[in-house]
Design an enzyme around this catalytic site. Structure first.
Site, short mmCIF file in Angstrom:
data_model
loop_
_atom_site.label_atom_id
_atom_site.label_comp_id
_atom_site.label_asym_id
_atom_site.label_seq_id
_atom_site.Cartn_x
_atom_site.Cartn_y
_atom_site.Cartn_z
N HIS A 61 -3.14 73.21 51.14
CA HIS A 61 -3.42 71.93 50.46
C HIS A 61 -2.44 70.84 50.89
CE1 HIS A 61 -6.35 74.00 48.00
NE2 HIS A 61 -5.46 74.97 47.86
N GLU B 35 21.70 73.59 49.79
CA GLU B 35 22.96 73.19 49.16
C GLU B 35 24.18 73.57 49.96
OE1 GLU B 35 23.59 74.89 45.28
OE2 GLU B 35 22.72 76.79 45.89
N ARG C 276 34.86 73.42 40.32
CA ARG C 276 34.27 72.48 39.36
C ARG C 276 34.23 71.06 39.89
NH1 ARG C 276 34.43 74.68 34.07
NH2 ARG C 276 34.39 72.59 33.21
N GLU D 103 14.14 79.42 45.37
CA GLU D 103 15.57 79.72 45.34
C GLU D 103 16.14 79.86 46.76
OE1 GLU D 103 18.01 79.54 43.55
OE2 GLU D 103 19.48 80.99 44.23
N LYS E 262 19.16 77.56 48.26
CA LYS E 262 20.41 78.10 48.81
C LYS E 262 20.71 77.46 50.16
CE LYS E 262 22.01 79.44 46.11
NZ LYS E 262 21.58 79.55 44.79
N ASN F 157 37.53 65.39 31.21
CA ASN F 157 36.30 65.94 31.78
C ASN F 157 35.18 65.38 30.91
OD1 ASN F 157 34.29 67.45 32.93
ND2 ASN F 157 34.82 69.33 31.81
N GLY F 158 34.28 64.60 31.49
CA GLY F 158 33.21 64.04 30.67
C GLY F 158 32.93 62.62 31.07
N CYS G 198 34.68 68.37 35.97
CA CYS G 198 36.06 68.36 36.42
C CYS G 198 36.76 69.59 35.85
CB CYS G 198 36.77 67.11 35.91
SG CYS G 198 35.93 65.59 36.39
N TRP H 247 35.47 65.61 39.79
CA TRP H 247 34.13 65.40 40.32
C TRP H 247 33.75 64.01 39.86
CZ3 TRP H 247 29.13 64.32 38.76
CH2 TRP H 247 28.13 64.59 39.70
C1 F6R Z 1 22.68 76.45 42.65
C2 F6R Z 1 23.41 76.37 41.41
C3 F6R Z 1 22.95 75.40 40.40
C4 F6R Z 1 23.07 76.01 38.99
C5 F6R Z 1 22.72 74.97 37.93
C6 F6R Z 1 22.75 75.55 36.54
O1 F6R Z 1 23.20 77.44 43.49
O2 F6R Z 1 24.38 77.06 41.21
O3 F6R Z 1 21.66 74.97 40.65
O4 F6R Z 1 22.21 77.10 38.91
O5 F6R Z 1 23.63 73.91 38.01
O6 F6R Z 1 24.01 76.06 36.22
P1 F6R Z 1 24.22 77.04 35.01
O7 F6R Z 1 23.50 78.31 35.33
O8 F6R Z 1 25.71 77.24 34.93
O9 F6R Z 1 23.66 76.38 33.79
#
Ligand code: F6R
Length: 619
Positions: A515, A499, A27, A492, A496, A101-102, A2, A75
């Site tokens: 396989h 998400e 966030r 990766e 992308k 936040n938490g 959050c 969030w």
């Molecule tokens: C994907 C993405 C997440 C972050 C992951 C780690 O695009 O942004 O998978 O890479 O949540 O976040 P950090 O790097 O802030 O620890």
């Protein structure tokens, strides 16, 4: 996850807080709310489900006037995203609010106790127990001392929490506190005004003088300054730091989305990542902030990289880099697995955490685990002054500038570049690189920003990605294949797409195709193949043949002038020629752009895809 913003001073609290929340919306964007003490001395709350724009519209209709306030973007962890569960949460007498936040891990038990004491709950959130606890202590036990009531409440909570408390009984102060790894609490010092934020972009336009709260610390903040103390009330002398980030770097400018801006600025961000780190005369890498002596580096016998999500994939590239360049064995672990599997960690190990936000709770916990076993720890981190940056023996800042788009792009390429520098640095200290090899690697990395700039400029000018997105955006499944150092790029690239477009995509090690996954190949499942002219090029060509032989469609990330690939693949996503060890940094860029363009056509809010948040500060 959050976002919290607080303000006390002479400006309109609602406008400072709303602007700050806009910078933090990445966030969490399930709901948003704000509380301000109006000029009538009473606390007024506005809350709305959905994105921040809904709260902004409500504030237009029902404005808040006053010079002290607090806001929140949520969030959801406990309870669905609706107005009832939006923060701030209010005490029964309406005089006190809390944003959090938490997670309150013992919330069920606390809620039951409070209900027995006659408290009625109006939300499903864990946060509401905090406001009722403070209210209860304030009236019973703390004799009207709000600071004491907050301290006692914090002692009752289990789990990480960052909170801000505002009460109309104490209208000239805000109380901020932090328990555990709940994400940042940054306190900004202005002239006759003070700011609180979960992350500094929220307040950078007002101040760059920032103090961070650590675990079990709190601050009582008035317009004139902050008094810091621990949860027992003992005063703390804390130093502020000057943040160098340019506030404009956290604005979208001419771009439609932050993600688009962050993709296309990678030429510049890679230049910044390398800034001050290459000594061309000596042909050496300089990483002063690493803070580790050559002797310490020489005695290492293993590197473990811990990270989550995209940062984890950067770590997988790091394994190839460090093993090839510094000849040290490297293990890469999801931070969320590392912390719970009783890993074998020794003082002769270097544990490298990669984290854009510096706040990811699992990565911070993995670092703690590593430190507890006496390992040397280094963080590769982007967010200046974040928790990860403060708890490690050594530090490599990504120097990429603020990354706001939820899908990580420029932080990925910056962290792989940092791992490349770290590999050379380890190689220098351990004597695994002769002069010629060192010079070759340093020249290669120095050329990288220019190559990235060229790739991105061509993509920006042309229509290739727009046309491809038009052609492919309705497909339901994609397969991404890579081998060797580009295998993590397949992972990766698939992440992308998943998400931000909500299309199912799988990344696979190309050699594993036969396989199992080859059974999936047909006209309905395009295959992205990463095939620069590297040491496994021949194998990737066979891979393309195998997909084509089964009627599949192939989109190949390959060198622009590669006629062999042009003849075999359906589409080529061009990248310039670079040193083999740097191809992952260039190869990921076409995949970022393609994912972005596809997501646009699917109508997804690219910067704020559903269910995600930029900083994952809860487990
Ligand atoms: C994907 C993405 C997440 C972050 C992951 C780690 O695009 O942004 O998978 O890479 O949540 O976040 P950090 O790097 O802030 O620890």
């Amino acid at each position: 996850m959050c976002g919290i913003v607080g303000y006390i001073g002479a400006q309109s609290a609602a406008s400072v807080v709303l602007h700050g929340l806009r910078q933090l919306e990445y966030r969490g964007y399930d709901s948003a709310g704000m509380a301000v003490i109006n000029s009538d001395g009473a606390l007024h709350v506005r809350r709305e489900a959905g994105k921040l724009i809904n709260l902004a519209q409500l504030l237009d209709q029902e404005p808040l006037q006053g010079q002290v306030g607090v806001g929140h973007t949520r969030w959801a962890t406990h309870g669905p995203p609706c107005q009832r569960n939006a923060h701030p949460h209010r005490s029964v007498d309406g005089k006190l609010v809390v944003v959090q936040n938490g997670i309150v891990e013992n919330f069920t038990e606390l809620r039951q106790q409070l209900q027995l004491d006659g408290y009625t709950f109006h939300s499903d959130t864990d946060t509401e127990v905090i406001v009722h606890l403070i209210h209860r202590y304030y009236h019973n036990g703390s004799a009207g001392n709000l600071v004491n009531a907050v301290q006692r409440t914090l002692h009752d909570l289990k789990g990480p929490s960052a909170i801000v408390v505002l009460s109309q009984d104490a209208p000239d102060q805000l109380i901020a506190a932090r328990l555990g790894n709940a994400g940042g609490v940054a306190i900004g010092q202005g002239e006759g005004e003070m700011f609180i934020a979960s992350d500094i972009p929220a307040i950078l336009r007002h101040t760059r003088q920032i103090t961070f709260l650590e675990n079990r610390q709190m601050a009582v903040i008035t317009a004139q300054g902050a008094h810091y103390m621990d949860l027992e009330g003992s005063p703390l002398a804390k130093q502020s730091i000057q943040i160098e980030w340019n506030p404009l770097a956290a604005e979208k400018g001419e771009f439609r989305h932050f993600m688009q801006k962050e993709i296309y600025e990678q030429g510049r961000s890679l230049t910044d990542t390398l800034r001050g780190r290459l000594d061309f005369q000596q042909q050496r890498v300089m990483l002063d902030s690493l803070n580790l002596t050559d002797d310490q580096l020489r005695t290492l016998d293993k590197v473990t990289i811990v990270a989550c999500g995209t940062s984890y994939y950067a770590g997988l590239v790091g394994k190839y880099l460090i093993e090839q360049v510094a000849r040290l064995p490297v293990e890469v672990d999801y931070a969320s697995e590392f912390r719970y599997r009783q890993p074998v960690v020794k003082p002769s190990h270097l544990v490298v955490a990669i984290t854009q936000s510096g706040e990811t709770v699992d990565t911070l916990a993995a670092l703690e685990e590593a430190r507890a076993h006496g390992a040397l720890t280094v963080a590769i981190v982007n967010a200046v002054g974040s928790q990860a940056a403060r708890v490690c023996d050594g530090l490599i800042y990504m120097q990429a500038g603020p990354e706001i788009g939820v899908a990580s792009t420029k932080a990925f390429t910056a962290s792989v570049t940092d791992l490349f520098l770290l590999a050379i640095y380890l190689g220098q200290a351990r004597g695994t690189l002769d002069d010629a090899r060192r010079a070759e690697l340093i020249q290669a990395v120095a050329a990288l920003p220019g190559l990235a700039g060229e790739l991105l400029e061509n993509a920006w000018q042309g229509n290739l990605y727009k046309d491809l997105a038009e052609r492919f955006y309705q497909y339901r499944n994609f397969l991404y294949l890579g081998r060797g150092i580009n295998f993590p790029i397949a992972l990766e690239g698939a992440l992308k797409l998943k998400e931000i477009s909500y299309i199912h995509a799988e990344g696979y090690a190309a050699g594993e195709m036969k396989h199992g996954p080859i059974a999936l190949i047909d006209q309905e499942m395009p295959t992205l193949v990463i095939a620069p002219r590297d040491s496994v090029y021949g194998k990737m060509i066979s891979q393309i043949e195998q997909v084509k032989a089964r009627g599949g469609l192939v989109l190949a990330v390959a060198h622009a002038a590669d006629e062999t690939i042009k003849a075999k693949a359906d589409v080529v996503l061009p990248i310039p020629i670079s040193h083999e060890l740097l191809t992952p940094i260039l190869a990921v860029m076409p995949l970022q752009i393609l994912a972005y363009e596809i997501a646009l056509r699917r109508g997804v809010d690219v910067d704020q895809p559903r269910n995600l948040a930029k900083s994952v500060t809860v487990e």
